[in-house]
Write a protein that holds these residues in place. Structure first.
Motif, PDB file in Angstrom:
ATOM      1  N   MET A  45      79.240  27.857  32.028  1.00  9.40           N
ATOM      2  CA  MET A  45      77.877  27.837  32.538  1.00  9.40           C
ATOM      3  C   MET A  45      77.335  26.415  32.622  1.00  9.40           C
ATOM      4  SD  MET A  45      76.431  31.108  30.400  1.00  9.40           S
ATOM      5  CE  MET A  45      74.715  30.805  30.767  1.00  9.40           C
ATOM      6  N   THR A  46      77.611  25.624  31.622  1.00  8.35           N
ATOM      7  CA  THR A  46      77.118  24.247  31.618  1.00  8.35           C
ATOM      8  C   THR A  46      77.781  23.425  32.722  1.00  8.35           C
ATOM      9  OG1 THR A  46      76.684  24.367  29.232  1.00  8.35           O
ATOM     10  CG2 THR A  46      76.835  22.170  30.212  1.00  8.35           C
ATOM     11  N   ARG A  47      79.077  23.612  32.913  1.00 12.63           N
ATOM     12  CA  ARG A  47      79.766  22.916  34.014  1.00 12.63           C
ATOM     13  C   ARG A  47      79.192  23.333  35.366  1.00 12.63           C
ATOM     14  NH1 ARG A  47      84.382  23.984  30.797  1.00 12.63           N
ATOM     15  NH2 ARG A  47      84.894  25.819  32.071  1.00 12.63           N
ATOM     16  N   ASN A  48      78.912  24.619  35.513  1.00 11.21           N
ATOM     17  CA  ASN A  48      78.377  25.099  36.789  1.00 11.21           C
ATOM     18  C   ASN A  48      76.941  24.636  37.024  1.00 11.21           C
ATOM     19  OD1 ASN A  48      80.719  26.350  37.616  1.00 11.21           O
ATOM     20  ND2 ASN A  48      80.148  28.369  36.835  1.00 11.21           N
ATOM     21  N   MET A  49      76.150  24.611  35.966  1.00 15.45           N
ATOM     22  CA  MET A  49      74.793  24.083  36.109  1.00 15.45           C
ATOM     23  C   MET A  49      74.847  22.605  36.497  1.00 15.45           C
ATOM     24  SD  MET A  49      71.542  25.152  35.763  1.00 15.45           S
ATOM     25  CE  MET A  49      71.054  26.148  34.348  1.00 15.45           C
ATOM     26  N   LYS A  50      75.837  21.888  35.969  1.00 15.95           N
ATOM     27  CA  LYS A  50      75.986  20.467  36.296  1.00 15.95           C
ATOM     28  C   LYS A  50      76.331  20.282  37.780  1.00 15.95           C
ATOM     29  CE  LYS A  50      77.983  16.188  34.487  1.00 15.95           C
ATOM     30  NZ  LYS A  50      78.428  15.580  35.747  1.00 15.95           N
ATOM     31  N   ILE A  51      77.071  21.220  38.353  1.00 20.63           N
ATOM     32  CA  ILE A  51      77.356  21.176  39.793  1.00 20.63           C
ATOM     33  C   ILE A  51      76.049  21.192  40.582  1.00 20.63           C
ATOM     34  CG2 ILE A  51      78.298  22.486  41.744  1.00 20.63           C
ATOM     35  CD1 ILE A  51      80.540  23.428  39.859  1.00 20.63           C
ATOM     36  N   VAL A  52      75.146  22.083  40.169  1.00 20.14           N
ATOM     37  CA  VAL A  52      73.856  22.195  40.843  1.00 20.14           C
ATOM     38  C   VAL A  52      73.034  20.928  40.621  1.00 20.14           C
ATOM     39  CG1 VAL A  52      71.740  23.551  41.049  1.00 20.14           C
ATOM     40  CG2 VAL A  52      73.910  24.696  40.556  1.00 20.14           C
ATOM     41  N   SER A  53      72.981  20.482  39.378  1.00 20.20           N
ATOM     42  CA  SER A  53      72.219  19.285  39.039  1.00 20.20           C
ATOM     43  C   SER A  53      72.709  18.062  39.808  1.00 20.20           C
ATOM     44  CB  SER A  53      72.306  19.028  37.531  1.00 20.20           C
ATOM     45  OG  SER A  53      71.734  17.790  37.184  1.00 20.20           O
ATOM     46  N   ASP A  54      74.016  17.876  39.844  1.00 20.47           N
ATOM     47  CA  ASP A  54      74.586  16.711  40.541  1.00 20.47           C
ATOM     48  C   ASP A  54      74.383  16.803  42.049  1.00 20.47           C
ATOM     49  OD1 ASP A  54      75.374  15.757  38.094  1.00 20.47           O
ATOM     50  OD2 ASP A  54      77.507  16.250  38.339  1.00 20.47           O
ATOM     51  N   SER A  55      74.454  18.015  42.585  1.00 22.00           N
ATOM     52  CA  SER A  55      74.298  18.199  44.029  1.00 22.00           C
ATOM     53  C   SER A  55      72.870  17.925  44.483  1.00 22.00           C
ATOM     54  CB  SER A  55      74.699  19.624  44.434  1.00 22.00           C
ATOM     55  OG  SER A  55      76.056  19.865  44.153  1.00 22.00           O
ATOM     56  N   LEU A  56      71.910  18.116  43.572  1.00 20.27           N
ATOM     57  CA  LEU A  56      70.493  17.974  43.921  1.00 20.27           C
ATOM     58  C   LEU A  56      69.834  16.848  43.120  1.00 20.27           C
ATOM     59  CD1 LEU A  56      69.685  21.784  44.037  1.00 20.27           C
ATOM     60  CD2 LEU A  56      69.987  20.273  46.003  1.00 20.27           C
TER      61      LEU A  56
ATOM     62  N   LYS B 125      74.669  17.304  25.255  1.00 20.85           N
ATOM     63  CA  LYS B 125      74.356  16.765  26.582  1.00 20.85           C
ATOM     64  C   LYS B 125      75.224  15.549  26.895  1.00 20.85           C
ATOM     65  CE  LYS B 125      70.516  15.371  29.574  1.00 20.85           C
ATOM     66  NZ  LYS B 125      69.046  15.210  29.714  1.00 20.85           N
ATOM     67  N   GLU B 126      75.413  14.687  25.917  1.00 26.30           N
ATOM     68  CA  GLU B 126      76.256  13.505  26.107  1.00 26.30           C
ATOM     69  C   GLU B 126      77.716  13.894  26.304  1.00 26.30           C
ATOM     70  OE1 GLU B 126      75.376  11.305  22.589  1.00 26.30           O
ATOM     71  OE2 GLU B 126      73.509  10.443  23.403  1.00 26.30           O
ATOM     72  N   LYS B 127      78.181  14.861  25.525  1.00 22.79           N
ATOM     73  CA  LYS B 127      79.567  15.326  25.630  1.00 22.79           C
ATOM     74  C   LYS B 127      79.861  15.854  27.029  1.00 22.79           C
ATOM     75  CE  LYS B 127      82.732  18.842  23.764  1.00 22.79           C
ATOM     76  NZ  LYS B 127      82.854  19.987  22.822  1.00 22.79           N
ATOM     77  N   ASN B 128      78.897  16.507  27.624  1.00 22.03           N
ATOM     78  CA  ASN B 128      79.074  17.083  28.955  1.00 22.03           C
ATOM     79  C   ASN B 128      78.702  16.103  30.071  1.00 22.03           C
ATOM     80  OD1 ASN B 128      79.814  20.175  28.822  1.00 22.03           O
ATOM     81  ND2 ASN B 128      78.420  19.775  27.107  1.00 22.03           N
ATOM     82  N   GLN B 129      78.437  14.861  29.701  1.00 14.28           N
ATOM     83  CA  GLN B 129      78.164  13.786  30.657  1.00 14.28           C
ATOM     84  C   GLN B 129      77.022  14.140  31.609  1.00 14.28           C
ATOM     85  OE1 GLN B 129      82.157  13.214  32.337  1.00 14.28           O
ATOM     86  NE2 GLN B 129      82.553  11.583  30.857  1.00 14.28           N
ATOM     87  N   ILE B 130      75.979  14.691  31.030  1.00 13.36           N
ATOM     88  CA  ILE B 130      74.794  15.071  31.800  1.00 13.36           C
ATOM     89  C   ILE B 130      73.780  13.933  31.724  1.00 13.36           C
ATOM     90  CG2 ILE B 130      72.879  16.700  31.966  1.00 13.36           C
ATOM     91  CD1 ILE B 130      74.850  18.762  30.650  1.00 13.36           C
ATOM     92  N   GLN B 131      73.475  13.357  32.864  1.00  9.89           N
ATOM     93  CA  GLN B 131      72.568  12.215  32.914  1.00  9.89           C
ATOM     94  C   GLN B 131      71.208  12.538  33.521  1.00  9.89           C
ATOM     95  OE1 GLN B 131      74.856   9.245  35.032  1.00  9.89           O
ATOM     96  NE2 GLN B 131      76.109   8.763  33.231  1.00  9.89           N
ATOM     97  N   ASN B 132      71.051  13.736  34.009  1.00 10.51           N
ATOM     98  CA  ASN B 132      69.798  14.143  34.633  1.00 10.51           C
ATOM     99  C   ASN B 132      68.674  14.184  33.589  1.00 10.51           C
ATOM    100  OD1 ASN B 132      67.674  15.433  35.957  1.00 10.51           O
ATOM    101  ND2 ASN B 132      69.005  16.875  37.027  1.00 10.51           N
ATOM    102  N   LYS B 133      67.662  13.327  33.797  1.00 13.31           N
ATOM    103  CA  LYS B 133      66.547  13.261  32.855  1.00 13.31           C
ATOM    104  C   LYS B 133      65.653  14.492  32.936  1.00 13.31           C
ATOM    105  CE  LYS B 133      66.407   8.210  32.804  1.00 13.31           C
ATOM    106  NZ  LYS B 133      65.594   6.989  33.074  1.00 13.31           N
ATOM    107  N   ASN B 134      65.780  15.243  34.003  1.00 16.94           N
ATOM    108  CA  ASN B 134      64.979  16.458  34.167  1.00 16.94           C
ATOM    109  C   ASN B 134      65.724  17.722  33.736  1.00 16.94           C
ATOM    110  OD1 ASN B 134      62.595  15.256  35.230  1.00 16.94           O
ATOM    111  ND2 ASN B 134      63.655  14.978  37.191  1.00 16.94           N
ATOM    112  N   TRP B 135      66.829  17.546  33.023  1.00 20.73           N
ATOM    113  CA  TRP B 135      67.555  18.674  32.437  1.00 20.73           C
ATOM    114  C   TRP B 135      67.319  18.641  30.941  1.00 20.73           C
ATOM    115  CZ3 TRP B 135      73.351  19.997  33.772  1.00 20.73           C
ATOM    116  CH2 TRP B 135      73.716  21.196  33.131  1.00 20.73           C
TER     117      TRP B 135
END
Length: 216
Positions: A92-103, A130-140
């Protein structure tokens, strides 16, 4: 099972909406059974759509208090995870990241990932996740707080589970694969299986539709 029926029915509704207009209008969802409601104007919305995401207040991964004011006037996508989950949550986190990165250029879009084990997932744990999953979106925002408050919000506001949310209380563990799309007025506009990458493409498309068409 009713979720599967809903998803099939919802796809048909979307196809019909697309065939009728150049710019499709997403339905609203007012009840936990996710029966789609199509409306045409502000008066119909006021008359027919009563459900909105309730007010909330939780800490994010940076120990910053996040409330409904942070998503005021924004589209947001919500899901419910826990960092120690070894089954569906990583997908789920990987898939949410797809959406986040795309937008990533959508400034009026937020992502809210609520922990369903908040007694374990303190802000520092969520920050590492969040860091482990390399999520950089400040709005997540990865959110933690009162278990009963999170569970009540999940079941009664987001209608997040397979079974109707109102039939359960906070003592029963919450575990769901659903992503919920919410518009700028905190009304539910879509539900998606967060374990299916294909459904992320539909979610991305629906977010773009909301961004382009939402005038209310």
């Amino acid at each position: 099972m009713y979720r599967i029926v809903f998803l099939l029915f919802n796809s048909c509704c979307m196809l019909m909406a697309c065939s009728d207009t150049k710019s499709p209008q997403l339905p609203y969802y007012n009840e936990a059974d996710f029966t789609p409601i199509f409306v045409k104007n502000k008066k119909e919305i006021a008359d027919k759509i009563s459900h909105q995401i309730a007010n909330f207040a939780f800490l994010n991964q940076d120990s910053t208090l996040i409330t409904e004011k942070n998503i005021e006037g924004k589209i947001h996508v919500a899901n419910f995870i826990f960092t120690s989950c070894g089954s569906i949550c990583p997908t789920m986190t990987r898939n949410m990241k797809i959406v986040s990165d795309s937008l990533k250029n959508e400034k009026s879009l937020s992502f809210l990932s609520y922990s369903v084990t908040p007694w374990i997932d303190k802000p520092s744990v969520l920050k590492k996740f969040k860091e482990k999953n390399q999520i950089q979106n400040k709005n997540w925002h990865f959110l933690t707080g009162s278990k009963s408050s999170i569970y009540q919000l999940a079941r009664q506001s987001y209608f997040a589970e397979e079974d109707l949310g109102f039939s359960k209380d906070s003592t029963e563990f919450l575990h769901t694969e659903h992503f919920i799309l919410v518009d700028k007025n905190k009304r539910i506009r879509g539900i998606y299986n967060g374990t299916l990458t294909l459904e992320m493409q539909q979610l991305i498309q629906d977010i773009r539709t909301l961004s382009e068409n939402e005038k209310f």
